[in-house]
Write a protein that holds these residues in place. Structure first.
Motif, mmCIF file in Angstrom:
data_model
loop_
_atom_site.group_PDB
_atom_site.id
_atom_site.type_symbol
_atom_site.label_atom_id
_atom_site.label_comp_id
_atom_site.label_asym_id
_atom_site.label_seq_id
_atom_site.Cartn_x
_atom_site.Cartn_y
_atom_site.Cartn_z
ATOM 1 N N ALA A 18 1.311 -1.015 0.267
ATOM 2 C CA ALA A 18 -0.344 -0.171 0.029
ATOM 3 C C ALA A 18 -0.087 1.558 -0.242
ATOM 4 N N TRP A 19 1.194 1.708 -1.055
ATOM 5 C CA TRP A 19 2.377 3.173 -1.153
ATOM 6 C C TRP A 19 1.401 4.037 -2.211
ATOM 7 N N GLY A 20 -0.091 3.845 -2.642
ATOM 8 C CA GLY A 20 -0.256 4.444 -3.606
ATOM 9 C C GLY A 20 0.642 4.008 -4.497
ATOM 10 N N LEU A 21 0.215 3.261 -5.136
ATOM 11 C CA LEU A 21 0.532 2.311 -6.428
ATOM 12 C C LEU A 21 -0.794 2.654 -7.529
ATOM 13 N N ALA A 22 -0.516 1.558 -8.971
ATOM 14 C CA ALA A 22 -1.600 2.347 -9.689
ATOM 15 C C ALA A 22 -2.556 0.820 -9.249
ATOM 16 N N THR A 23 -3.983 1.224 -9.080
ATOM 17 C CA THR A 23 -5.035 0.219 -8.994
ATOM 18 C C THR A 23 -5.869 0.560 -10.276
ATOM 19 N N PRO A 24 -7.563 -0.282 -10.337
ATOM 20 C CA PRO A 24 -7.440 -0.400 -11.560
ATOM 21 C C PRO A 24 -8.519 1.294 -11.221
ATOM 22 N N GLY A 25 -8.517 1.912 -12.192
ATOM 23 C CA GLY A 25 -9.194 3.022 -12.275
ATOM 24 C C GLY A 25 -8.580 4.236 -11.515
ATOM 25 N N HIS A 26 -7.119 3.791 -10.828
ATOM 26 C CA HIS A 26 -7.120 4.835 -10.281
ATOM 27 C C HIS A 26 -5.714 5.228 -10.409
ATOM 28 N N ALA A 27 -5.230 6.478 -10.329
ATOM 29 C CA ALA A 27 -4.058 7.208 -10.757
ATOM 30 C C ALA A 27 -2.606 6.506 -9.541
ATOM 31 N N GLN A 28 -2.072 6.112 -10.449
ATOM 32 C CA GLN A 28 -1.026 5.996 -9.298
ATOM 33 C C GLN A 28 0.170 7.636 -8.385
ATOM 34 N N SER A 29 0.156 7.283 -7.494
ATOM 35 C CA SER A 29 0.765 8.377 -6.935
ATOM 36 C C SER A 29 2.000 8.287 -6.126
ATOM 37 N N GLY A 30 2.365 7.353 -6.665
ATOM 38 C CA GLY A 30 3.724 6.667 -5.982
ATOM 39 C C GLY A 30 4.121 5.394 -6.108
ATOM 40 N N ARG A 31 5.826 5.733 -6.080
ATOM 41 C CA ARG A 31 6.328 3.731 -6.559
ATOM 42 C C ARG A 31 7.413 3.731 -5.285
ATOM 43 N N ASP A 32 6.822 3.655 -4.388
ATOM 44 C CA ASP A 32 8.191 3.479 -3.353
ATOM 45 C C ASP A 32 8.466 2.309 -3.676
ATOM 46 N N GLU A 33 7.815 0.608 -3.966
ATOM 47 C CA GLU A 33 8.119 -0.407 -3.460
ATOM 48 C C GLU A 33 9.652 -0.578 -4.479
ATOM 49 N N PRO A 34 11.338 -1.891 -3.662
ATOM 50 C CA PRO A 34 11.948 -1.158 -3.723
ATOM 51 C C PRO A 34 12.408 -1.739 -5.744
ATOM 52 N N TYR A 35 11.431 -2.775 -5.960
ATOM 53 C CA TYR A 35 12.252 -3.640 -6.848
ATOM 54 C C TYR A 35 11.122 -3.157 -7.759
ATOM 55 N N ARG A 36 9.906 -2.250 -8.237
ATOM 56 C CA ARG A 36 9.206 -1.568 -9.325
ATOM 57 C C ARG A 36 9.794 -0.443 -10.232
ATOM 58 N N PRO A 37 9.667 -0.724 -11.382
ATOM 59 C CA PRO A 37 10.539 0.615 -11.991
ATOM 60 C C PRO A 37 9.906 1.536 -11.608
ATOM 61 N N GLN A 38 10.472 2.851 -12.337
ATOM 62 C CA GLN A 38 10.595 3.876 -11.949
ATOM 63 C C GLN A 38 9.299 4.285 -12.962
ATOM 64 N N ILE A 39 10.104 4.439 -13.794
ATOM 65 C CA ILE A 39 9.326 4.952 -15.424
ATOM 66 C C ILE A 39 8.879 4.145 -15.822
ATOM 67 N N HIS A 40 9.136 2.832 -15.750
ATOM 68 C CA HIS A 40 8.182 1.853 -17.166
ATOM 69 C C HIS A 40 6.964 1.636 -16.604
ATOM 70 N N TYR A 41 6.294 1.622 -17.052
ATOM 71 C CA TYR A 41 4.882 1.509 -17.117
ATOM 72 C C TYR A 41 4.752 -0.095 -16.936
ATOM 73 N N THR A 42 4.137 -0.206 -15.467
ATOM 74 C CA THR A 42 3.591 -1.784 -14.411
ATOM 75 C C THR A 42 2.528 -1.613 -14.303
ATOM 76 N N PRO A 43 1.913 -2.829 -14.470
ATOM 77 C CA PRO A 43 0.369 -3.273 -13.756
ATOM 78 C C PRO A 43 0.572 -2.885 -11.630
ATOM 79 N N GLU A 44 -0.704 -3.287 -11.344
ATOM 80 C CA GLU A 44 -0.576 -3.371 -10.455
ATOM 81 C C GLU A 44 0.197 -4.697 -9.759
ATOM 82 N N ARG A 45 -0.212 -5.637 -10.562
ATOM 83 C CA ARG A 45 0.118 -6.626 -10.555
ATOM 84 C C ARG A 45 0.106 -7.844 -11.408
ATOM 85 N N ASN A 46 0.602 -9.277 -11.231
ATOM 86 C CA ASN A 46 0.440 -10.041 -12.264
ATOM 87 C C ASN A 46 1.315 -10.120 -13.767
#
Length: 437
Positions: A18-46
């Protein structure tokens, strides 16, 4: 659609902190997960892979992509969907075209049917039309199908007359469709993967297709051909001089192994694509070589600490050995990239004629540069810098001693600032720790 290889390492992302990530229907507000790319688009999961249906419509960039909504592995192939106004900040909208028991949704493209050639639109509401590959699990048949949307891609309706192009083949996929203005008809470039060919079709309404021609096999044919693209670019920015570019993806068959991409520059007359240069033997096609890393001098590029050019700066010749352990941060660790799946960042394309003033030489990665990267990155001042690649060898400054066996994972070390190509009067007592940028 890039089909997975049995030996391939899964490339997935399955994190929901729960770090303000992109969820279906909502804009992403932060990308503080250590392994999530900061610029490249990623879905919330899967799992995600191929980008599909990249299109601008009603003030939004639309990104569709191969997606498994049920697991962090390849399967249940569907189309995910995200939108952006600046290509950097994305809002995930969820699944656009879901897989069913009888049909998986492989790669394809999206067009905006502004002239309502398909009849799917309504007055003042042109349809977004997805042209995709229907993959049927029971039979293995792959055919091309349509779906359309009248609400900016939020909901989709599959065409009742699907499939619109069916050869009865299990190797027929990845349609790229565009409007050919000179002929005023739609053109489809679609892969015949195991035949190493790209087939071209035309249509006036996106529903009925007529075959035009085929291209291939040509150049790189070690891997199957997938996910084609065909587009026109001005040469050196001159709209009066244009060339067509045919992009063909390989899986596997890349120079460095694994999947890769090749392209052909040529002409397209609305029926046939003709490449300017096709390799018929082992020799490269004619043209101007910007940088050649196959010779002994690396094409004029500077390589520090190369024993073929000069001794190492620490007064002892470097020798071959294993790739040293790196001290990477968690964000750039190997574990991070082997468990991350993302779409690439946008790039502006242009074509420069060889020898033109706008042409430049650029080395983007160690594998593209024959395993050689020169200079240093942050935090490497005065220390060796190691770049691993399949084609290079380690060069480390060590006390004199017999060379060990060749490393199974070779690297090349380039000296940092202050290093000299001449011998030093004071040998180093021990090698400094190496870092991988």
């Amino acid at each position: 659609m890039r089909l997975p290889r049995a030996s391939a390492v899964p490339v997935v992302l399955a994190m929901t902190c729960a770090w303000g990530l992109a969820t279906p229907g909502h804009a992403q507000s932060g990308r503080d997960e250590p392994y999530r790319p900061q610029i490249h688009y990623t879905p919330e999961r899967n799992w995600m892979n191929d980008p599909n249906g990249l299109v601008w419509y009603q003030g939004e960039y639309h990104l569709f992509y191969q997606y498994n909504p049920k697991a962090a592995t390849w399967g249940n192939m569907s189309w995910g969907h995200a939108v952006s106004r600046d290509l950097l900040h994305w809002r995930e909208l969820g699944v656009a075209l879901p897989a069913t028991e009888d049909e998986h949704i492989f790669s394809g493209s999206v067009v905006v049917d502004e002239h309502d050639t398909s009849g799917f639109g309504e007055p003042g509401r042109p349809a977004m039309v997805a042209v995709y590959t229907s993959a049927h699990p029971r039979t293995g048949i792959q055919a091309q199908s349509l779906a359309y949307s009248l609400d900016a891609g939020r909901t989709w309706t599959k065409y009742a007359g699907n499939p619109v192009l069916d050869l009865g083949s299990t190797e027929f996929r990845d349609p790229k469709v565009f409007w050919y203005g000179e002929g005023r008809y739609w053109v489809m470039a679609v892969a015949l993967p195991t035949a190493r060919k790209i087939a071209f079709y035309r249509s006036g309404d996106l529903k009925r297709w007529e075959k035009l021609s085929e291209f291939g096999p040509a150049n790189a044919t070690d891997g199957i051909w997938e996910v084609p693209d065909l587009f026109e670019l001005p040469v050196d920015g001159d709209p009066r001089r244009k060339k067509w570019v045919l992009v063909v993806n390989l899986n596997p068959g890349s120079v460095a192994g694994g999947s890769g991409t090749q392209y052909f520059v040529g002409d397209f007359d609305g029926v046939t694509f003709t490449a300017d240069d096709v390799v018929t033997g082992d020799e490269p096609p004619p043209g101007h070589v910007f940088a050649d890393f196959e010779g002994q001098d690396h094409g004029g590029w500077t390589v520090d600490s190369d024993p073929d050019l000069a001794p190492a700066p620490s007064a002892t010749p470097p020798y071959e050995g294993p790739c040293p352990a790196s001290r990477r941060s968690p964000v750039t660790s190997a574990a991070a990239w082997s468990t991350a799946s993302s779409a690439t960042t946008p790039r502006r394309a242009a074509w420069s004629h060889p020898g033109s003033r706008s042409a430049s030489r650029t080395s983007t990665s160690s594998s593209e540069a024959g395993g050689i990267r020169t200079g240093t990155g942050p935090g490497t001042a005065g220390r060796p810098r190691v770049t691993c690649s399949p084609t290079s060898k380690v060069r480390r400054s060590e006390p004199a001693g017999p060379p060990p066996a060749t490393s199974p994972r070779p690297c090349r070390t380039a000296a940092g600032p202050g290093a000299s190509a001449s011998r030093s009067s004071t040998p180093s007592s021990a090698p400094a720790p190496a870092e991988t940028p």
